[in-house]
Design a protein around this motif. Structure first.
Motif, PDB file in Angstrom:
ATOM      1  N   CYS A   1      41.531 -39.023 -18.237  1.00 14.37           N
ATOM      2  CA  CYS A   1      40.669 -38.386 -19.649  1.00 14.37           C
ATOM      3  C   CYS A   1      39.965 -37.720 -19.664  1.00 14.37           C
TER       4      CYS A   1
ATOM      5  N   CYS B   1      45.661 -43.255 -25.525  1.00  7.95           N
ATOM      6  CA  CYS B   1      44.438 -43.067 -25.195  1.00  7.95           C
ATOM      7  C   CYS B   1      43.482 -43.819 -26.102  1.00  7.95           C
TER       8      CYS B   1
ATOM      9  N   CYS C   1      41.393 -40.311 -27.007  1.00 10.67           N
ATOM     10  CA  CYS C   1      41.797 -39.243 -27.075  1.00 10.67           C
ATOM     11  C   CYS C   1      42.744 -39.349 -28.192  1.00 10.67           C
TER      12      CYS C   1
END
Ligand code: ZN
Length: 576
Positions: A125, A187, A190
């Motif tokens: 990430c 995610c 994100c």
């Protein structure tokens, strides 16, 4: 103009630890040959953590200091030949889901990606402090220890990397039906930032690290597959990048060609289609006078046929470079992990197209090229006419169709592929990798029918053969010349590869529902045609090991031995 001209050493194995052995593969002779061909850079594939593991990967990576030392040494050696070393990376590169790293670092994990039969990979990430620090510090240390020219970054698709790397955020711009693609980013960090910001921030973090150690080093943002996220020319990503970041666009992707009465979209590198695509033109317009532009090209061969050193499509090369000069492009990457022969007409042509030996009149420049390459004694007008004839034949090559023919057609190994009497269930295999021959070509024709592909290939191969006859005649006065011998052999073996491909499809169309061993007249004609075709190619393939060799697979896909076996087999078919 065209300041950066990046090539690659064809003996370097992309899928192995190529940096660790780079000083063995990149011999002095090979570096010199690349340099003397007019290039000033070479590229290799790298993973940041295998060179500079940093705090994050320190306990999980071995041999990183050996690799870094080899790389630094390669940079020093390449510099002696005027070559800069560029690394191609897809960062922050994910790790297999089963890797012990994930037991201790769950907090920086992104989505899990499963591609085909490969092991699932977990993305890293880029919205976490730890990954951001790893990118900036890692690249700073890398450029401190090795005097690299720069990096070339893919930030969409390919190897799973950041959290949007395998997310189709713009479904209308992405036609690949592969089910491994997610439609939403899972995610939580994100997803709210969106793909454009995530991609631009990854590039910026890398650039910050690099510039802190080496202000002159360059960062190339390759827009490969950004159509996952947004519409070309990708304004909302490009405008977020520093003005120093170079934008590299695929020169032909997005181009439209007409085949079988329909428009087809080119989604790969192409010599058959000169381009530029309107997508590339829009990018050139977007960045004009604002940031440097590079083109991603393949100047010797493409997936259209990769198992000959080059294809005699210099008309196409001229048109590509005429455009690149017009828009004052700053550079190009001239290969992928194949198409890296230095001793070819195409490399000679590109060297001149990149320099001052350019002329805006196409025919007159081609006449100059014919004489400069083959000598004054040849029939230059005839050679140029043959080059045009090769180019015209390309209008029948089955481009488009979501690249299925390029990726699964048998062209690269057709000279060894048998005309089977009975067909199992196995589909055709990937054209760029070593594999057992398949039986069924249906997976290579999506968007076309088998009959359409066969019809096109018939026209294409007939047209190419006529061009070969013209080429031989025009070069007849210089038959003893090594360059003439090599280029004629290349054009002939390419033509035989195309002819074999045509024969494989037309044979399958006739035979797919038959299992008798007694051939009818039409089938006998195909076998006879293929027999004579393989016999024409065989003595040429015997004299040059480059024929059949695919640099991506590092494997010779057709060999004299396999071709002789095929000849024996074809003769047996006729005796039944
Ligand atoms: Zn994330």
């Amino acid at each position: 103009m065209l300041e950066d001209r990046v090539f690659r050493c064809g003996q370097s194995d992309y899928y192995k630890d190529e940096i660790l052995v780079s000083n063995q593969t990149h011999t002095a002779g090979r570096l010199r040959a690349i340099s003397e061909s007019g290039f000033n850079g070479i590229w290799l594939h790298a993973k940041l953590r295998e060179l500079v593991p940093g705090r994050l990967f320190g306990t999980y990576v071995t041999k990183s200091s050996d690799r870094l030392q080899e790389l630094a040494n390669l940079c020093r050696r390449a510099k002696r030949y005027g070559l800069g070393v560029w690394l191609y990376l897809t960062e922050p590169l994910g790790l297999p889901a089963s890797h012990r790293f994930w037991k201790n670092h769950r907090e920086i994990s992104g989505p899990r990606v499963k591609i085909d039969t490969e092991e699932p990979v977990i993305c890293l990430c880029p919205s976490t402090d730890m990954v951001q620090e790893y990118l900036t510090k890692g690249f700073a240390e890398l450029f401190q220890k090795a005097s690299l020219a720069g990096v070339i970054l893919i930030t969409a698709s390919e190897h799973p990397s950041h959290c949007f790397s395998h997310v189709v955020a713009n479904p209308s711009g992405w036609s690949d039906p592969d089910t491994s693609w997610a439609t939403e980013c899972s995610c939580p960090r994100c997803v709210s930032r969106g793909p454009a910001e995530v991609v631009a921030s990854v590039i910026s973090l890398i650039q910050k690290g690099i510039k802190s150690s080496s202000p002159k080093a360059k960062v190339v943002a390759w827009d490969w597959s950004w159509n996952l996220y947004t519409k070309p020319p990708y304004r909302n990503i490009v405008n977020k990048l520093s003005e120093e970041t170079i934008l590299m666009g695929d020169f032909e992707r997005g181009g439209i060609v007409s085949r079988g009465g329909r428009g087809r979209t080119v989604e790969e590198y192409s010599l058959m289609y000169p381009g530029p695509s309107s997508r590339f033109k829009d990018k050139a317009e977007l960045v004009q006078n604002k940031r440097p532009l590079w083109a991603k090209l393949q100047i010797n061969t493409t997936h259209e046929l990769a198992t000959v050193p080059n294809m005699p499509l210099v008309v196409s090369l001229y048109r590509k470079f005429k455009y690149l000069r017009k828009v004052k492009a700053a550079g190009y990457m001239a290969t992928w992990n194949f198409a890296c022969s230095t001793d070819t007409l195409n490399v000679f042509a590109v060297n001149r197209l990149s320099g001052s030996d350019f002329n805006n009149n196409e025919r007159s420049w081609l006449l100059y090229l014919a004489r400069a390459y083959f000598g004054d004694g040849i029939d230059a007008e005839g050679v140029v006419n043959a080059w045009y004839a090769f180019q015209r034949s390309c209008r029948y090559y089955p481009l488009g169709g979501e690249n299925c023919f390029l990726y699964y057609g048998p062209t690269n190994y057709a000279l060894s592929h048998p005309l089977k009497l009975n067909f199992g269930k196995q589909p055709f295999g990937p054209s760029w990798m070593k594999h057992e021959y398949g039986d069924r070509p249906e997976n290579s024709v999506r968007d076309y029918t088998l009959s359409e592909i066969t019809l096109l290939l018939g026209k294409f191969t007939n047209s190419w053969s006529k061009a070969v006859v013209q080429y031989e005649k025009a070069l007849s006065s210089s038959r003893g010349n090594l360059r003439t011998k090599k280029e004629l052999a290349t054009a002939i073996v390419a033509g035989c590869s195309f002819r074999s491909t045509y024969n494989i499809y037309r044979w399958y169309l006739l035979r797919k529902r038959r299992n008798t061993s007694v051939l009818n007249t039409e089938e006998q004609d195909i076998v006879n045609d293929e027999l004579s075709n393989v016999r024409i190619a065989l003595p040429l393939v015997e004299t040059d090991e480059q024929f059949g060799f695919h640099e991506e697979a590092q494997w010779r896909m057709y060999t004299p031995t396999r071709m002789k076996q095929k000849i024996r087999y074809l003769k047996q078919l006729l005796e039944n």
